[in-house]
Design a protein around this motif. Structure first.
Motif, PDB file in Angstrom:
ATOM      1  N   ILE A  72     -75.952 -47.009  33.747  1.00  0.00           N
ATOM      2  CA  ILE A  72     -76.242 -47.866  34.190  1.00  0.00           C
ATOM      3  C   ILE A  72     -76.255 -48.885  33.971  1.00  0.00           C
ATOM      4  O   ILE A  72     -75.166 -49.839  33.196  1.00  0.00           O
ATOM      5  N   SER A  73     -76.569 -49.903  34.887  1.00  0.00           N
ATOM      6  CA  SER A  73     -76.077 -51.016  35.147  1.00  0.00           C
ATOM      7  C   SER A  73     -76.494 -51.951  34.251  1.00  0.00           C
ATOM      8  O   SER A  73     -78.073 -51.875  33.825  1.00  0.00           O
ATOM      9  N   VAL A 131     -92.067 -33.172  35.847  1.00  0.00           N
ATOM     10  CA  VAL A 131     -90.935 -32.822  36.550  1.00  0.00           C
ATOM     11  C   VAL A 131     -90.580 -31.352  36.782  1.00  0.00           C
ATOM     12  O   VAL A 131     -90.614 -30.093  35.713  1.00  0.00           O
ATOM     13  N   ARG A 132     -89.209 -30.967  37.655  1.00  0.00           N
ATOM     14  CA  ARG A 132     -88.615 -29.802  37.932  1.00  0.00           C
ATOM     15  C   ARG A 132     -87.661 -29.638  36.586  1.00  0.00           C
ATOM     16  O   ARG A 132     -88.251 -28.353  36.317  1.00  0.00           O
ATOM     17  N   ALA A 133     -87.253 -30.769  35.705  1.00  0.00           N
ATOM     18  CA  ALA A 133     -86.622 -30.026  34.054  1.00  0.00           C
ATOM     19  C   ALA A 133     -85.995 -31.523  34.170  1.00  0.00           C
ATOM     20  O   ALA A 133     -86.150 -32.670  33.902  1.00  0.00           O
ATOM     21  N   TRP A 134     -86.201 -31.482  32.710  1.00  0.00           N
ATOM     22  CA  TRP A 134     -85.391 -32.281  31.956  1.00  0.00           C
ATOM     23  C   TRP A 134     -85.058 -31.799  29.996  1.00  0.00           C
ATOM     24  O   TRP A 134     -84.734 -30.759  29.984  1.00  0.00           O
ATOM     25  N   ALA A 135     -84.380 -32.753  29.966  1.00  0.00           N
ATOM     26  CA  ALA A 135     -83.216 -32.841  28.436  1.00  0.00           C
ATOM     27  C   ALA A 135     -83.358 -33.586  28.183  1.00  0.00           C
ATOM     28  O   ALA A 135     -83.021 -35.314  27.916  1.00  0.00           O
ATOM     29  N   ARG A 136     -83.557 -33.308  26.401  1.00  0.00           N
ATOM     30  CA  ARG A 136     -84.006 -34.676  25.386  1.00  0.00           C
ATOM     31  C   ARG A 136     -82.235 -34.548  25.321  1.00  0.00           C
ATOM     32  O   ARG A 136     -81.292 -33.098  24.488  1.00  0.00           O
ATOM     33  N   CYS A 137     -81.605 -35.269  24.900  1.00  0.00           N
ATOM     34  CA  CYS A 137     -79.906 -35.700  24.531  1.00  0.00           C
ATOM     35  C   CYS A 137     -80.874 -37.023  23.592  1.00  0.00           C
ATOM     36  O   CYS A 137     -80.734 -37.920  23.730  1.00  0.00           O
ATOM     37  N   ALA A 138     -78.920 -36.545  22.637  1.00  0.00           N
ATOM     38  CA  ALA A 138     -78.446 -37.770  21.985  1.00  0.00           C
ATOM     39  C   ALA A 138     -77.363 -38.103  22.302  1.00  0.00           C
ATOM     40  O   ALA A 138     -76.338 -37.392  23.152  1.00  0.00           O
ATOM     41  N   VAL A 139     -76.583 -39.481  22.365  1.00  0.00           N
ATOM     42  CA  VAL A 139     -75.933 -40.166  22.586  1.00  0.00           C
ATOM     43  C   VAL A 139     -74.325 -39.867  21.986  1.00  0.00           C
ATOM     44  O   VAL A 139     -75.264 -39.959  20.843  1.00  0.00           O
ATOM     45  N   ILE A 140     -73.369 -39.666  22.365  1.00  0.00           N
ATOM     46  CA  ILE A 140     -73.240 -39.925  21.482  1.00  0.00           C
ATOM     47  C   ILE A 140     -71.108 -40.604  21.816  1.00  0.00           C
ATOM     48  O   ILE A 140     -70.853 -40.558  20.841  1.00  0.00           O
ATOM     49  N   GLU A 141     -71.557 -41.127  22.852  1.00  0.00           N
ATOM     50  CA  GLU A 141     -70.401 -42.236  23.628  1.00  0.00           C
ATOM     51  C   GLU A 141     -70.574 -43.517  24.658  1.00  0.00           C
ATOM     52  O   GLU A 141     -71.531 -42.707  25.495  1.00  0.00           O
ATOM     53  N   ARG A 142     -70.384 -44.801  24.293  1.00  0.00           N
ATOM     54  CA  ARG A 142     -70.714 -45.664  25.285  1.00  0.00           C
ATOM     55  C   ARG A 142     -69.474 -46.150  25.763  1.00  0.00           C
ATOM     56  O   ARG A 142     -68.936 -46.200  24.857  1.00  0.00           O
ATOM     57  N   MET A 143     -69.587 -46.711  26.841  1.00  0.00           N
ATOM     58  CA  MET A 143     -68.380 -47.043  27.182  1.00  0.00           C
ATOM     59  C   MET A 143     -68.280 -48.447  28.360  1.00  0.00           C
ATOM     60  O   MET A 143     -69.401 -47.886  29.458  1.00  0.00           O
ATOM     61  N   ASP A 144     -68.005 -49.192  27.911  1.00  0.00           N
ATOM     62  CA  ASP A 144     -68.494 -50.500  29.347  1.00  0.00           C
ATOM     63  C   ASP A 144     -67.649 -50.495  29.740  1.00  0.00           C
ATOM     64  O   ASP A 144     -66.088 -50.358  30.277  1.00  0.00           O
ATOM     65  N   ALA A 145     -68.192 -50.775  30.960  1.00  0.00           N
ATOM     66  CA  ALA A 145     -67.037 -50.281  32.508  1.00  0.00           C
ATOM     67  C   ALA A 145     -67.794 -50.901  34.286  1.00  0.00           C
ATOM     68  O   ALA A 145     -68.632 -51.147  34.339  1.00  0.00           O
ATOM     69  N   GLY A 146     -67.113 -52.795  33.783  1.00  0.00           N
ATOM     70  CA  GLY A 146     -67.634 -53.426  34.940  1.00  0.00           C
ATOM     71  C   GLY A 146     -69.389 -53.760  34.734  1.00  0.00           C
ATOM     72  O   GLY A 146     -68.857 -53.934  33.157  1.00  0.00           O
ATOM     73  N   GLY A 147     -69.975 -54.059  34.788  1.00  0.00           N
ATOM     74  CA  GLY A 147     -70.848 -54.363  34.937  1.00  0.00           C
ATOM     75  C   GLY A 147     -72.252 -53.337  34.483  1.00  0.00           C
ATOM     76  O   GLY A 147     -73.671 -53.632  34.335  1.00  0.00           O
ATOM     77  N   SER A 148     -71.685 -52.202  33.997  1.00  0.00           N
ATOM     78  CA  SER A 148     -72.423 -51.276  33.432  1.00  0.00           C
ATOM     79  C   SER A 148     -72.133 -50.323  32.719  1.00  0.00           C
ATOM     80  O   SER A 148     -71.065 -50.631  31.615  1.00  0.00           O
ATOM     81  N   THR A 149     -73.022 -49.823  31.743  1.00  0.00           N
ATOM     82  CA  THR A 149     -72.206 -49.097  30.737  1.00  0.00           C
ATOM     83  C   THR A 149     -72.772 -47.610  30.835  1.00  0.00           C
ATOM     84  O   THR A 149     -74.125 -47.062  31.490  1.00  0.00           O
ATOM     85  N   VAL A 150     -71.293 -46.701  30.508  1.00  0.00           N
ATOM     86  CA  VAL A 150     -71.220 -45.373  30.825  1.00  0.00           C
ATOM     87  C   VAL A 150     -71.848 -44.605  29.527  1.00  0.00           C
ATOM     88  O   VAL A 150     -71.085 -44.449  28.625  1.00  0.00           O
ATOM     89  N   ILE A 151     -72.411 -44.209  29.392  1.00  0.00           N
ATOM     90  CA  ILE A 151     -73.103 -43.143  28.693  1.00  0.00           C
ATOM     91  C   ILE A 151     -72.938 -41.601  28.467  1.00  0.00           C
ATOM     92  O   ILE A 151     -73.292 -41.068  29.599  1.00  0.00           O
ATOM     93  N   ALA A 152     -72.318 -41.197  27.697  1.00  0.00           N
ATOM     94  CA  ALA A 152     -72.233 -39.114  27.698  1.00  0.00           C
ATOM     95  C   ALA A 152     -73.091 -38.587  26.307  1.00  0.00           C
ATOM     96  O   ALA A 152     -73.303 -39.342  25.485  1.00  0.00           O
ATOM     97  N   ALA A 153     -74.005 -37.901  26.784  1.00  0.00           N
ATOM     98  CA  ALA A 153     -75.124 -37.344  26.002  1.00  0.00           C
ATOM     99  C   ALA A 153     -74.769 -36.130  26.065  1.00  0.00           C
ATOM    100  O   ALA A 153     -74.375 -34.481  26.895  1.00  0.00           O
ATOM    101  N   HIS A 154     -75.237 -35.077  24.447  1.00  0.00           N
ATOM    102  CA  HIS A 154     -75.481 -33.824  24.140  1.00  0.00           C
ATOM    103  C   HIS A 154     -76.795 -33.817  24.203  1.00  0.00           C
ATOM    104  O   HIS A 154     -77.457 -33.589  24.192  1.00  0.00           O
TER     105      HIS A 154
END
Length: 190
Positions: A72-73, A131-154
């Protein structure tokens, strides 16, 4: 005709110190303008009200455990909530969901003003209906990358409204070169 490989010297604030140079932003954008991405909408509520954003960066990482990532920016109006939320819903869209994709991509509007479009899961997260499909997710990691945040989710829970059988094209929605596209049998090349 192929373009020559490009690198360019950048001001010191724009290059990783170990590399000394960086590809100019316009050249990087040109790379990805020709690389289509599947369309998703991410929703969350960290206690201040629901937010949504459209993303083309969602990718599966692992099936066991079920992990995904997206970015996400920092400029997104939803960024502050998404960087605090412990859980979120990742909606994977098809061409029938174009209105939801456009809603999440439009700035300056209340993406939840039309209350008939969404509901809340028993755990509180906002989820768009039909919508076609969705997943409820728990955030397991966030990483700052440039002007964005990379989110890893389970992925914790999912719902598939319109399944795509193995070997069929379905009706996926992709974003390519600043426009929406529907993939289908007409676009299959092999």
């Amino acid at each position: 005709m192929s373009q020559p490989a490009r690198t360019a010297e950048r001001p010191s604030g724009h290059a990783h110190p170990a590399f000394g140079s960086s590809l100019p932003a316009d050249d990087f954008k040109a790379l990805f303008r020709g690389h289509p991405g599947g369309v998703a909408v991410i929703t969350a509520d960290a206690g201040d009200g629901p937010v949504a954003l459209t993303a083309t960066s969602v990718s599966s990482v692992s099936a066991d455990p079920p992990l995904l990532i997206f970015s996400i920016s920092a400029q997104s109006s939803a960024a502050a909530v998404l960087t605090r939320a412990e859980t979120m819903v990742v909606h994977l869209l098809d061409a029938h969901d174009l209105d939801i994709a456009k809603l999440g991509a439009t700035s300056g509007i209340d993406r939840f003003a039309e209350t008939h479009r969404y509901s809340r899961l028993v755990t509180g997260e906002p989820v768009y209906r039909h919508v076609r499909a969705w997943a409820r997710c728990a955030v397991i990691e966030r990483m700052d990358a440039g002007g964005s945040t990379v989110i890893a989710a389970h992925a914790l829970q999912s719902h598939v409204e319109r399944d795509t059988a193995a070997g069929t094209s379905g009706d996926p929605l992709v974003y390519h070169n600043r426009s929406w596209h529907r993939l289908g049998d007409h676009s299959r090349i092999q």
